[in-house]
Every structure is written in C-alpha cells, then in structure tokens.
Design an enzyme around this catalytic site. Structure first.
Site, mmCIF file in Angstrom:
data_model
loop_
_atom_site.group_PDB
_atom_site.id
_atom_site.type_symbol
_atom_site.label_atom_id
_atom_site.label_comp_id
_atom_site.label_asym_id
_atom_site.label_seq_id
_atom_site.Cartn_x
_atom_site.Cartn_y
_atom_site.Cartn_z
ATOM 1 N N SER A 37 0.625 -1.143 -0.096
ATOM 2 C CA SER A 37 -0.048 0.069 0.068
ATOM 3 C C SER A 37 0.769 1.399 -0.066
ATOM 4 C CB SER A 37 -1.094 -0.027 1.228
ATOM 5 O OG SER A 37 -0.044 -0.223 2.529
ATOM 6 N N ASP A 318 -3.022 7.977 7.830
ATOM 7 C CA ASP A 318 -4.100 7.303 8.473
ATOM 8 C C ASP A 318 -3.441 6.089 9.305
ATOM 9 O OD1 ASP A 318 -2.918 5.382 7.142
ATOM 10 O OD2 ASP A 318 -4.747 4.907 5.709
ATOM 11 N N HIS A 321 -0.479 4.711 7.220
ATOM 12 C CA HIS A 321 0.313 5.165 6.222
ATOM 13 C C HIS A 321 0.731 6.610 6.449
ATOM 14 C CE1 HIS A 321 -2.303 2.239 4.660
ATOM 15 N NE2 HIS A 321 -1.455 1.756 3.945
#
Ligand SMILES: *[C@@H]1O[C@H](CO)[C@@H](O)[C@H](O)[C@H]1NC(C)=O
Ligand SMILES: *[C@@H]1O[C@H](CO)[C@@H](O)[C@H](O)[C@H]1NC(C)=O
Ligand SMILES: *[C@@H]1O[C@H](CO)[C@@H](O)[C@H](O)[C@H]1NC(C)=O
Ligand SMILES: *[C@@H]1O[C@H](CO)[C@@H](O)[C@H](O)[C@H]1NC(C)=O
Length: 353
Positions: A37, A318, A321
């Site tokens: 991600s 978040d 991340h």
C-alpha cells in the site's frame, strides 16, 4: 539541516535521450513498481478489501480526488517519479487498457500484499510478477522484442515490501521468541531474494528497494497496545529485516552480473523524524491525521472519519500510512540523499550509471 531543504528543487534530471532502433528513450525509460500500500496507486480499487478510493483519501491530490492511494495526496512512488523527471508516476496495471500506456512503466503494487503469498487478500507479489510477464508480452507486440528488452534493462524497478509480512507474523506469534524471529526474517529475505532473481531473469537490472520503517509506531499498533506506546517487538523486526535485506542485496549484486541497486533507509529517516519532529515541520508524530479512536489508529480513513486540517504537520495520514508530506521527505532522501538514507548509492546515482 542540509538534508532537509524546505523547498523541493526543480527536477533538473531530465531525459538524457538515448536512441534504440530509431526510437528515442529517456533515462530511465520507464519505472516498474511492485509491492504494498505504500506504493499502490489504485490497483486495489477493483477489490472490496484493502482499498482507499474514497474520501478523505486524496484530499490534497490535484482535484481533491481519491485515487486509491493510501495517502492524503501523493505517495513515495509518485514523488520518486517526479524526481526522476516524470510528470506523474506510472499507471496502475489494473486500470491499463492499452499497451501504449505502459511504455513509461506500470505499477503492479497492491495494498495488503507482502513478500509471502500468504500475506494479504489482494494481489500477491507472485501474481505481480506474473502481471509483469503479461505486460512484457503486450509491450513486445506493441514495440518489438528488442526495444522491450532494452526498455526493461534500463528501467527503474521500485519495490516496497515486507511490512505486511511482519504485521501478520506479529499478530500470529507476538514475536517474543528471538530464535523464531530470526528464522522468520531469514526465510522472509530468502523469499525476497527469490523475487528479485525472477525480476533479474526477466531482464531487470536497476532496483530501488524501499526499506521498512518503524512499523511498531504506526497509530494502529499504538492503538492496539494497552500501554499506548510503540510496539518494540515489531520495530525490532523491522531493524532486523533491514539489516538482513541489505546484506542480501549486497550478496545478490555479486551473484547477478550487471545488477545494481539502491536501498532506501526509510527507518533511519523516520528515527530522526520521531526524535526531532521540528526538523521536518511536524507538530504531531503520534496520531494519524484521519481515522477514529485512540491515536486515530482504531479504524481506516473512511468518509465519516475525523481528519486534521494541518496535514503538513502530521507524520501519519491514517492508521498505517504516512502523509504526502512524509512521503516527500522519504523520496527526496532516497533519490538524492547520503548513504545514511540510501545505500550503497542513491537513486540518482543508480539511474545515471
Ligand atoms: C464485492 O462486493 C460485491 C457486493 O458487495 C460483490 O457482488 C462482489 O462479488 C465482491 N467482489 C469481490 C472481488 O469480492
Ligand atoms: C523459541 O523457539 C525455539 C524454536 O522453535 C524453541 O526451541 C525455544 O524453546 C523457544 N524459546 C522460548 C524461550 O520459548
Ligand atoms: C463510519 O461508518 C461505518 C459504517 O456506517 C461504521 O462502521 C464506522 O464505525 C464509522 N466510523 C466512524 C469513525 O464513525
Ligand atoms: C552496475 O554496477 C557495476 C559495478 O558493480 C558497474 O560496472 C555497472 O556499470 C553498473 N551497471 C549499470 C547498468 O548500472
């Protein structure tokens, strides 16, 4: 401090054109991206889990659109692509509809994935390698075998992997047994080396490996820790991962004739950021900007989650991340920084050679 100018210099490393069978190509002619991600630019939009194509993600992206990046704006790959001289980073493989769209590279990364096939429910690293093989077949039809081979050889291969494997291992075992931890990291790096060998076999020569960060300090882990502190067992795994991976890359280079690499020491940069936030202009290196619960680490950045307005002052976007501000710092040092942040050479040197 010299390594942290506040202004991103204009990207002067432009295309030194080189010509192959009449076509002019840039240096590097393309960027191919693999991993998780931290690198995904929208491949997961096609899944029901581990995706990010909803607000407030993308709130600082041009047009304020959620693209599938796990960020308020650009991610580290995007910033690297800009440093290298690209207007934007290569497209998500899942959204490519024509071979021509891949001439400047393509991004296979998928949030949730790891080095191991058992990690995540999305596009595993193994599948990403199969996707590359298919992409190469398409490119060969588009521009010929010779040009494609030359393109692959001169291109930059960026990889971000390992964090999710360690999260899974930690969740399954607690990572309390030093002997087991060592075995796990050693076997994980064996698998990582196997993947790199496959890429080499396909013709890749220049590798930019994004190292793993202080994964024990992400808001999700502090949220889950009753003490509310960083999970040292995880951060310790990350340190071991980096040192074993760097040693293995060094070895691989001696085994694979013509291979060159740069290892991005994300961990070292984050150590400084966590210790001296002020150097980076951070006011908050503890909480996620967007999320819910303690440290905003209790849930993802959904449309109904709360989010901060001063996003440049946050290290974390978040629960897992970094903000685009953080990604920008990481990319800058990986691209042009000292050996402390990119070793044995930085991306700029890797590309020049
Ligand atoms: C995603 O969810 C929808 C409806 O909730 C379902 O029809 C679809 O099969 C799911 N797709 C995947 C890939 O799981
Ligand atoms: C750690 O794991 C090893 C290998 O599985 C085992 O032999 C050893 O007894 C374990 N040590 C502790 C302290 O549990
Ligand atoms: C947002 O809404 C979802 C579903 O309606 C809910 O499960 C979640 O807890 C909510 N999150 C917040 C931060 O309120
Ligand atoms: C790779 O590194 C070697 C030194 O080990 C160097 O001789 C060679 O020019 C480099 N090749 C490329 C394509 O960067």
């Amino acid at each position: 401090m010299a390594f942290l100018p506040r202004i991103l210099l204009l990207f002067t490393i432009a295309a030194l054109p080189l010509s192959i069978s009449g076509r002019t190509i840039r240096k590097p002619p393309a960027i191919f991206v693999f991993g998780d991600s931290l690198a995904d630019v929208g491949n997961n939009n096609h899944f029901n889990t581990s995706r990010a194509n909803f607000p407030h993600n993308g709130i600082d992206f041009p047009g304020s659109i959620p693209t599938g990046r796990f960020s308020n704006g650009y991610n580290t790959i995007d910033w690297i692509a800009k440093h290298v001289g690209y207007k934007q980073s290569p497209p998500a493989y899942m959204s490519v509809t024509k071979g021509k769209q891949m001439l400047r590279g393509v991004n296979f990364a998928s949030g949730g994935s790891g080095i191991l096939d058992t990690t995540g429910k999305t596009i595993t690293f193994t599948t990403q390698l199969t996707d590359l093989m298919n992409a190469v077949n398409v490119l060969e039809k588009e521009v010929g075998k010779g040009y494609t081979a030359e393109l692959i050889k001169k291109s930059l291969f960026l990889i971000s992997a390992g964090s999710n494997d360690m999260f899974s291992y930690y969740q399954a075992t607690g990572a309390q047994n030093a002997t087991m931890n060592k075995q796990f990291i050693d076997s994980l790096i064996d698998k990582y080396a196997d993947k790199i060998k496959v890429l080499f076999k396909y013709g890749a020569r220049k590798f930019g490996i994004l190292g793993v960060s202080h994964i024990g300090c992400v808001p999700a882990m502090k949220n889950a820790n009753p003490l509310g502190t960083c999970v040292e067992a995880l951060t310790s795994l990350a340190r071991d991962f980096n040192s074993v991976a760097k040693a293995r890359m060094h070895l691989l280079k001696s085994e694979l004739d013509g291979m060159n690499y740069s290892y991005g020491n994300v961990y070292n940069l984050m150590s400084i950021a966590l210790k001296k936030p002020i150097l980076f202009g951070y006011k908050n290196t503890i909480d996620a900007c967007c999320g819910s619960g303690k440290f905003n680490g209790g849930g993802p950045c959904t449309p109904n989650a709360t989010f901060c307005s001063n996003r440049k002052e946050y290290l974390f976007w978040d629960l897992f991340h970094p903000t685009q501000a953080t990604s920008k710092f990481l990319a800058k040092e990986f691209y042009g920084g000292s050996r402390k942040f990119a070793s044995p050479i930085n991306l700029r040197s890797l590309i020049k050679r």
